[in-house]
Design a protein around this motif. Structure first.
Motif, PDB file in Angstrom:
ATOM      1  N   MET A 125      -7.875  -3.753   0.652  1.00 49.74           N
ATOM      2  CA  MET A 125      -7.170  -2.890  -0.184  1.00 49.74           C
ATOM      3  C   MET A 125      -7.035  -3.243  -1.602  1.00 49.74           C
ATOM      4  N   ASP A 126      -6.510  -1.953  -2.543  1.00 49.92           N
ATOM      5  CA  ASP A 126      -6.676  -2.335  -3.769  1.00 49.92           C
ATOM      6  C   ASP A 126      -5.283  -3.179  -4.337  1.00 49.92           C
ATOM      7  N   SER A 127      -4.347  -3.193  -3.540  1.00 50.01           N
ATOM      8  CA  SER A 127      -3.289  -4.073  -3.844  1.00 50.01           C
ATOM      9  C   SER A 127      -3.574  -5.643  -3.836  1.00 50.01           C
ATOM     10  N   VAL A 128      -4.849  -5.867  -3.134  1.00 52.12           N
ATOM     11  CA  VAL A 128      -5.191  -7.316  -3.007  1.00 52.12           C
ATOM     12  C   VAL A 128      -6.640  -7.400  -4.005  1.00 52.12           C
ATOM     13  N   GLY A 129      -7.327  -6.429  -3.982  1.00 52.73           N
ATOM     14  CA  GLY A 129      -8.494  -6.166  -4.860  1.00 52.73           C
ATOM     15  C   GLY A 129      -8.471  -6.250  -6.219  1.00 52.73           C
ATOM     16  N   VAL A 174      -0.834  13.067  11.858  1.00 56.27           N
ATOM     17  CA  VAL A 174      -1.606  12.789  10.722  1.00 56.27           C
ATOM     18  C   VAL A 174      -1.225  11.221  10.328  1.00 56.27           C
ATOM     19  N   GLY A 175      -2.145  10.524  10.814  1.00 54.66           N
ATOM     20  CA  GLY A 175      -2.038   8.766  10.492  1.00 54.66           C
ATOM     21  C   GLY A 175      -2.650   8.088  11.496  1.00 54.66           C
ATOM     22  N   HIS A 176      -2.621   6.930  11.581  1.00 49.33           N
ATOM     23  CA  HIS A 176      -2.089   6.097  10.590  1.00 49.33           C
ATOM     24  C   HIS A 176      -3.064   5.942   9.410  1.00 49.33           C
ATOM     25  N   GLN A 177      -2.694   5.119   8.566  1.00 46.29           N
ATOM     26  CA  GLN A 177      -3.642   4.922   7.310  1.00 46.29           C
ATOM     27  C   GLN A 177      -4.555   4.001   7.408  1.00 46.29           C
ATOM     28  N   GLU A 216       7.217   8.637   9.329  1.00 47.44           N
ATOM     29  CA  GLU A 216       7.457   7.267   9.782  1.00 47.44           C
ATOM     30  C   GLU A 216       6.959   6.304   9.021  1.00 47.44           C
ATOM     31  N   ASP A 217       7.543   5.210   8.339  1.00 43.55           N
ATOM     32  CA  ASP A 217       6.961   4.239   7.698  1.00 43.55           C
ATOM     33  C   ASP A 217       6.538   3.242   8.575  1.00 43.55           C
ATOM     34  N   ASP A 218       5.064   2.898   8.563  1.00 50.46           N
ATOM     35  CA  ASP A 218       4.695   1.583   9.329  1.00 50.46           C
ATOM     36  C   ASP A 218       4.509   0.514   8.543  1.00 50.46           C
ATOM     37  N   ALA A 219       4.512   0.628   7.271  1.00 53.92           N
ATOM     38  CA  ALA A 219       4.352  -0.754   6.335  1.00 53.92           C
ATOM     39  C   ALA A 219       2.881  -1.462   6.448  1.00 53.92           C
ATOM     40  N   GLY A 220       2.049  -0.656   6.945  1.00 52.92           N
ATOM     41  CA  GLY A 220       0.782  -0.984   7.090  1.00 52.92           C
ATOM     42  C   GLY A 220       0.700  -2.584   8.234  1.00 52.92           C
ATOM     43  N   ASP A 221       1.774  -2.327   8.923  1.00 55.28           N
ATOM     44  CA  ASP A 221       1.877  -3.523   9.895  1.00 55.28           C
ATOM     45  C   ASP A 221       1.557  -3.057  11.369  1.00 55.28           C
ATOM     46  N   PRO A 222       0.817  -3.564  12.328  1.00 52.93           N
ATOM     47  CA  PRO A 222       0.518  -2.975  13.662  1.00 52.93           C
ATOM     48  C   PRO A 222       1.718  -3.075  14.464  1.00 52.93           C
ATOM     49  N   SER A 226       0.819  -1.227   0.074  1.00 55.80           N
ATOM     50  CA  SER A 226      -0.082  -0.034  -0.064  1.00 55.80           C
ATOM     51  C   SER A 226       0.787   1.391  -0.160  1.00 55.80           C
ATOM     52  N   ALA A 227       2.184   1.274  -0.379  1.00 53.92           N
ATOM     53  CA  ALA A 227       3.099   2.280  -0.341  1.00 53.92           C
ATOM     54  C   ALA A 227       2.507   3.421  -1.187  1.00 53.92           C
ATOM     55  N   HIS A 228       1.751   3.324  -2.366  1.00 54.49           N
ATOM     56  CA  HIS A 228       1.459   4.497  -3.211  1.00 54.49           C
ATOM     57  C   HIS A 228       0.155   4.962  -2.489  1.00 54.49           C
ATOM     58  N   LEU A 229      -0.465   4.467  -1.775  1.00 57.38           N
ATOM     59  CA  LEU A 229      -1.336   5.048  -0.864  1.00 57.38           C
ATOM     60  C   LEU A 229      -0.914   5.901   0.083  1.00 57.38           C
ATOM     61  N   GLY A 230       0.070   5.163   0.788  1.00 50.26           N
ATOM     62  CA  GLY A 230       0.805   6.048   1.919  1.00 50.26           C
ATOM     63  C   GLY A 230       1.642   7.265   1.490  1.00 50.26           C
ATOM     64  N   LYS A 231       2.292   7.172   0.279  1.00 50.86           N
ATOM     65  CA  LYS A 231       2.900   8.216  -0.472  1.00 50.86           C
ATOM     66  C   LYS A 231       1.869   9.448  -0.653  1.00 50.86           C
ATOM     67  N   ASP A 232       0.544   8.832  -1.235  1.00 51.65           N
ATOM     68  CA  ASP A 232      -0.251   9.886  -1.411  1.00 51.65           C
ATOM     69  C   ASP A 232      -0.828  10.649  -0.287  1.00 51.65           C
TER      70      ASP A 232
END
Length: 375
Positions: free
Chosen positions: A227-231, A98-101, A73-79, A36-42
């Motif tokens: 998310m779109d990366s799986v969808g 602002v976050g997390h995503q 900070e990068d959370d990589a979508g991981d708790p 989901s890095a493209h969404l995080g960058k957005d």
């Protein structure tokens, strides 16, 4: 000698004045790596653009110009990585976050910010749990899953006429949450059958087994919570297996990247974005998108305007409180009324956006196309 001393004194005075300028640190945490890095960058870019705009206009707090900086900070979508990222921002003494995503990272991180007394505004986390923990530091600028999933359930049965529905979720807090709310509403419609319920993971790439089972049950609509990366790959494989059903999902799949990830989404996908603007607000959003692309070289994916508004709402609360100290501006944030690019930002007692809107989208000619706004 005397001249040199005077010059040195002047230089020192200027240096002292420069160093006296208050620095306001806005933390951002989200997936800057991974699927989901493209969404995080957005989202990160939306925060950065707000910071640049505030600095460009010489934003003042208590009559003094301040300098805003973003700390990402990068959370990589991981708790687990999310809590580590949150602790780093707290240790760096950010004034707000602002976050997390994702809901799955936002929920555990919120306790860390609450304990530190630092306001957190998510531009995208939609799980009702996020704002139901009793943390007065927790806010969001988009509608939650109760509204998102429920509205999609009504739209699927009432507008699309779906009768045989299959549901898949990715087992994340967001994916399960939005799928459950969709199911609750869809089941209320007369003559509707939930023909199958399946689950996958947020890193899966092979869906043949679950899709073969769904194909055998003649579903006319597949709802996906994720998310779109799986969808995207999921839709690609649906088409490869000859499944004619529409794919429906929440804001996680409702991105500009979905057609590329799925090999085409035209007339197949209906999705909802947790936010929406009235026609009079549309001009602001279009102008923001144009300016965003000029600055970063890529289109807004989905969350950037909401992240931008989150920063601006924080800045307004700081100005009204005459302080960037979290303890002092938090009470102002709780009652802020900010006219943002995405609409009016105001929060209820839990920290949820007041009168949160949803926008339903389809896809035409490879582009996300608005269907309607629901309040």
């Amino acid at each position: 000698m005397q001249t040199k001393t005077i010059i040195a004194a002047i230089a020192l005075a200027f240096a002292g004045a420069a160093s006296a300028q208050e620095v306001v640190k806005i933390g951002y945490a989200g997936p800057l790596s991974g699927q989901s890095a493209h969404l995080g960058k957005d989202t990160q870019s939306g925060v950065q653009l707000a910071v640049e705009d505030l600095n460009a206009k010489g934003f003042k707090i208590n009559g003094k110009a301040v300098k805003f900086v973003m700390m990402a900070e990068d959370d990589a979508g991981d708790p687990k990585q999310g809590t580590a990222a949150a602790q780093k921002l707290v240790d760096n003494k950010v004034n707000g976050v602002v976050g997390h995503q994702n809901s799955g990272t936002s929920i555990p991180a919120s306790k860390i910010y609450y304990d530190a007394g630092i306001p957190q505004i998510s531009a995208s986390a939609t799980s009702p749990v996020y704002t139901s923990q009793g943390f007065n530091t927790t806010f969001r600028v988009v509608a939650n899953d109760n509204k998102l999933g429920g509205s999609l359930g009504r739209y699927a049965t009432q507008k699309l006429g779906a009768k045989r529905i299959a549901v898949i979720d990715d087992r994340t807090a967001y994916g399960q949450g939005v799928a459950n709310e969709f199911l609750k509403e869809a089941k209320k419609a007369a003559g509707v059958q939930i023909v199958d319920k399946q689950f996958t993971t947020d890193k899966a790439t092979d869906f043949n087994a679950i899709l073969t089972a769904i194909r055998a049950k003649n579903a006319d609509l597949v709802f996906f919570g994720g998310m779109d990366s799986v969808g995207g790959p999921l839709l690609r494989q649906m088409k490869a297996l000859g499944i004619k059903a529409k794919l429906m999902g929440g804001d996680g799949i409702c991105t500009e990247a979905l057609p590329k990830l799925s090999g085409g989404a035209d007339d197949v996908v209906v999705c909802a974005e947790a936010g929406g603007v009235t026609p009079e607000q549309e001009k602001k959003l279009v102008e923001f998108g144009t300016r965003f692309k000029k600055r970063y070289g890529f289109e807004v994916q989905i969350y950037a305007p909401y992240a931008y508004d989150a920063v601006m709402a924080m800045a307004q609360a700081m100005a009204e409180a005459k302080s960037a100290d979290p303890a002092k501006y938090l009470p102002q944030l709780q009652k802020v009324k900010h006219e943002g690019v995405s609409g009016k930002i105001a929060f209820d007692a839990k920290g949820d956006i007041q009168d949160g809107a949803l926008t339903l989208f389809g896809y035409k000619a490879g582009k996300k196309t608005r269907l309607e706004v629901i309040k």
